[in-house]
Design a protein around this motif. Structure first.
Motif, PDB file in Angstrom:
ATOM      1  N   ASN A 147       0.826  -1.207   0.000  1.00 25.62           N
ATOM      2  CA  ASN A 147       0.000   0.000   0.000  1.00 25.62           C
ATOM      3  C   ASN A 147       0.865   1.263   0.000  1.00 25.62           C
ATOM      4  N   LYS A 148       1.970   1.228   0.737  1.00 27.40           N
ATOM      5  CA  LYS A 148       2.875   2.383   0.759  1.00 27.40           C
ATOM      6  C   LYS A 148       3.471   2.633  -0.618  1.00 27.40           C
ATOM      7  N   VAL A 149       3.881   1.557  -1.291  1.00 27.96           N
ATOM      8  CA  VAL A 149       4.476   1.689  -2.624  1.00 27.96           C
ATOM      9  C   VAL A 149       3.465   2.262  -3.603  1.00 27.96           C
ATOM     10  N   VAL A 150       2.238   1.737  -3.561  1.00 29.11           N
ATOM     11  CA  VAL A 150       1.184   2.231  -4.449  1.00 29.11           C
ATOM     12  C   VAL A 150       0.863   3.686  -4.126  1.00 29.11           C
ATOM     13  N   SER A 151       0.857   4.043  -2.833  1.00 27.45           N
ATOM     14  CA  SER A 151       0.586   5.421  -2.424  1.00 27.45           C
ATOM     15  C   SER A 151       1.658   6.372  -2.953  1.00 27.45           C
ATOM     16  N   VAL A 152       2.922   5.933  -2.912  1.00 28.70           N
ATOM     17  CA  VAL A 152       4.008   6.747  -3.477  1.00 28.70           C
ATOM     18  C   VAL A 152       3.765   6.973  -4.961  1.00 28.70           C
ATOM     19  N   PHE A 153       3.281   5.943  -5.638  1.00 30.39           N
ATOM     20  CA  PHE A 153       3.076   6.056  -7.087  1.00 30.39           C
ATOM     21  C   PHE A 153       2.018   7.101  -7.409  1.00 30.39           C
ATOM     22  N   TYR A 154       0.843   7.043  -6.745  1.00 29.67           N
ATOM     23  CA  TYR A 154      -0.209   7.985  -7.122  1.00 29.67           C
ATOM     24  C   TYR A 154      -0.051   9.356  -6.473  1.00 29.67           C
ATOM     25  N   ALA A 155       0.718   9.443  -5.371  1.00 31.58           N
ATOM     26  CA  ALA A 155       0.905  10.739  -4.716  1.00 31.58           C
ATOM     27  C   ALA A 155       2.141  11.487  -5.209  1.00 31.58           C
ATOM     28  N   VAL A 156       3.143  10.752  -5.701  1.00 33.77           N
ATOM     29  CA  VAL A 156       4.412  11.369  -6.091  1.00 33.77           C
ATOM     30  C   VAL A 156       4.688  11.239  -7.587  1.00 33.77           C
ATOM     31  N   VAL A 157       4.575  10.020  -8.117  1.00 37.09           N
ATOM     32  CA  VAL A 157       4.980   9.748  -9.503  1.00 37.09           C
ATOM     33  C   VAL A 157       3.918  10.190 -10.508  1.00 37.09           C
ATOM     34  N   THR A 158       2.649   9.866 -10.241  1.00 39.42           N
ATOM     35  CA  THR A 158       1.580  10.186 -11.191  1.00 39.42           C
ATOM     36  C   THR A 158       1.473  11.670 -11.516  1.00 39.42           C
ATOM     37  N   PRO A 159       1.582  12.596 -10.538  1.00 40.73           N
ATOM     38  CA  PRO A 159       1.531  14.023 -10.885  1.00 40.73           C
ATOM     39  C   PRO A 159       2.629  14.462 -11.857  1.00 40.73           C
ATOM     40  N   LEU A 160       3.750  13.710 -11.914  1.00 41.88           N
ATOM     41  CA  LEU A 160       4.794  14.007 -12.899  1.00 41.88           C
ATOM     42  C   LEU A 160       4.467  13.382 -14.247  1.00 41.88           C
ATOM     43  N   LEU A 161       3.899  12.174 -14.220  1.00 47.95           N
ATOM     44  CA  LEU A 161       3.581  11.476 -15.474  1.00 47.95           C
ATOM     45  C   LEU A 161       2.503  12.203 -16.270  1.00 47.95           C
ATOM     46  N   ASN A 162       1.524  12.782 -15.568  1.00 40.40           N
ATOM     47  CA  ASN A 162       0.387  13.397 -16.262  1.00 40.40           C
ATOM     48  C   ASN A 162       0.791  14.500 -17.237  1.00 40.40           C
ATOM     49  N   PRO A 163       1.579  15.516 -16.828  1.00 35.72           N
ATOM     50  CA  PRO A 163       1.972  16.537 -17.807  1.00 35.72           C
ATOM     51  C   PRO A 163       2.847  15.986 -18.916  1.00 35.72           C
ATOM     52  N   ILE A 164       3.677  14.971 -18.601  1.00 32.82           N
ATOM     53  CA  ILE A 164       4.516  14.354 -19.635  1.00 32.82           C
ATOM     54  C   ILE A 164       3.644  13.662 -20.671  1.00 32.82           C
ATOM     55  N   ILE A 165       2.646  12.918 -20.206  1.00 28.60           N
ATOM     56  CA  ILE A 165       1.745  12.214 -21.125  1.00 28.60           C
ATOM     57  C   ILE A 165       0.993  13.199 -22.003  1.00 28.60           C
ATOM     58  N   TYR A 166       0.458  14.249 -21.390  1.00 32.44           N
ATOM     59  CA  TYR A 166      -0.318  15.228 -22.168  1.00 32.44           C
ATOM     60  C   TYR A 166       0.554  15.997 -23.156  1.00 32.44           C
ATOM     61  N   SER A 167       1.807  16.271 -22.797  1.00 32.71           N
ATOM     62  CA  SER A 167       2.663  17.058 -23.699  1.00 32.71           C
ATOM     63  C   SER A 167       3.275  16.202 -24.798  1.00 32.71           C
ATOM     64  N   LEU A 168       3.676  14.962 -24.465  1.00 31.79           N
ATOM     65  CA  LEU A 168       4.330  14.118 -25.455  1.00 31.79           C
ATOM     66  C   LEU A 168       3.355  13.498 -26.444  1.00 31.79           C
ATOM     67  N   ARG A 169       2.118  13.253 -26.013  1.00 28.71           N
ATOM     68  CA  ARG A 169       1.150  12.594 -26.881  1.00 28.71           C
ATOM     69  C   ARG A 169       0.184  13.575 -27.543  1.00 28.71           C
ATOM     70  N   ASN A 170       0.320  14.858 -27.271  1.00 26.03           N
ATOM     71  CA  ASN A 170      -0.601  15.842 -27.824  1.00 26.03           C
ATOM     72  C   ASN A 170       0.137  16.748 -28.804  1.00 26.03           C
TER      73      ASN A 170
END
Length: 316
Positions: free
Chosen positions: A270-293
């Motif tokens: 649960n801690k690992v998954v929490s790190v992913f959605y609280a720390v990593v996902t906010p970085l992935l989102n702008p990258i996904i929107y900028s690289l794929r758009n």
């Protein structure tokens, strides 16, 4: 027991058991991710604001999403960074409840905003001729404003009732931030208003928004498949690909944590998954929107060219 309840004025966050060298490495990684997250989301907000080609409902909601991600990651990451360099990882009782409130206020907003963005894509693809009239500036402002207001109210009852609870036993939270389940394990009262209301609200928000998104995309896919032009189908899929990627990444983690039942042995997972959605996902989102758009990439290229031109003029 009542005397012991009044003593709990702060909690200790356990985090991950690490050596000092490992803490330094993790601190460096988290700090880099945090700086990149803030920078990337500020860049998207700036691009949407200064590029006329991005003055569309889709990018208005995207800039709201980027603004949300800046605060979403700022609720937890700075405290995590401070704990990594501190010898005593503590947080006050009121500070813990406030962190819980803002984290789930912004988490609810992410759900609502993803649902609004899917609604925007549904209208754009399924009703293209009526799209400009339906998704005008006033409608976009009302949808975004309504999402912020409802999100602000969503965790209010669980947070207020949690502030009235007494906490027993050890004051150690076996997590990286003040998440709901680890915090409730320290409560003297089980099946409280806070616990029941949070579980009902969390599942209603997560599953309700996810269902709305999936229904929207079912109609979108059916509409795309009926398009006679191959180029039209590819263009329609391209406009939805970034949003759909973010949806699956986000819901793949939050459903695991807040909807599916978890067992005590899975606390480290649960801690690992929490790190992913609280720390990593906010970085992935702008990258996904900028690289794929393509429109965002084109606006970024024009902004860089314009900046270089102004820089050369300034040098001369």
């Amino acid at each position: 027991m009542a005397e012991n309840n009044t003593v709990v004025l702060e909690f200790m966050l356990v985090g991950f058991p690490m050596t000092r060298k490992q803490e330094v490495v993790v601190f460096t990684i988290f700090l880099l991710i945090y700086v990149l997250t803030i920078s990337a989301n500020i860049l998207i907000i700036t691009l949407v604001r200064v590029s006329r080609c991005l003055h569309k409902p889709m990018y208005f909601f995207l800039s709201n999403f980027s603004f949300l991600e800046i605060w979403y990651t700022s609720v937890t990451v700075p405290k995590m960074l401070a704990d990594l360099v501190s010898t005593k990882s503590t947080i006050s009782r009121n500070g813990c409840i406030l962190q819980f409130y803002f984290f789930f206020f912004l988490g609810a907003m992410e759900n609502y905003l993803l649902a609004v963005m899917s609604l925007d894509r549904f209208i754009a693809i399924c009703y293209p001729l009526r799209y400009p009239a339906i998704m005008n500036e006033r409608a976009c402002a009302q949808l975004a404003g309504g999402a912020w207001i409802i999100s602000c109210m969503s965790p209010l009852l669980p947070a207020v009732s949690m502030s009235q609870l007494s906490f027993c036993g050890p004051r150690v939270i076996d997590h990286i931030f003040c998440d709901f389940s680890p915090l409730m394990k320290l409560s003297c009262t089980r099946n409280s208003i806070s616990e029941i209301s949070f579980m009902l609200i969390a599942r209603a928000v997560i599953l309700g928004c996810f269902a709305l998104i999936m229904v929207s995309y079912i109609f979108i896919i059916l509409t795309i498949m009926r398009m006679p032009s191959t180029a039209g189908r590819q263009n329609a899929f391209a406009t939805c690909a970034s949003h759909l990627t973010v949806v699956f990444i986000y819901y793949g983690t939050v459903i695991f944590i807040y909807v599916c039942p978890t067992v005590q042995e899975s606390i480290h997972l649960n801690k690992v998954v929490s790190v992913f959605y609280a720390v990593v996902t906010p970085l992935l989102n702008p990258i996904i929107y900028s690289l794929r758009n393509q429109e965002v990439k084109a606006a970024l290229k024009r902004a860089i060219i314009k900046f270089r031109g102004l820089e050369r003029v300034a040098v001369k």
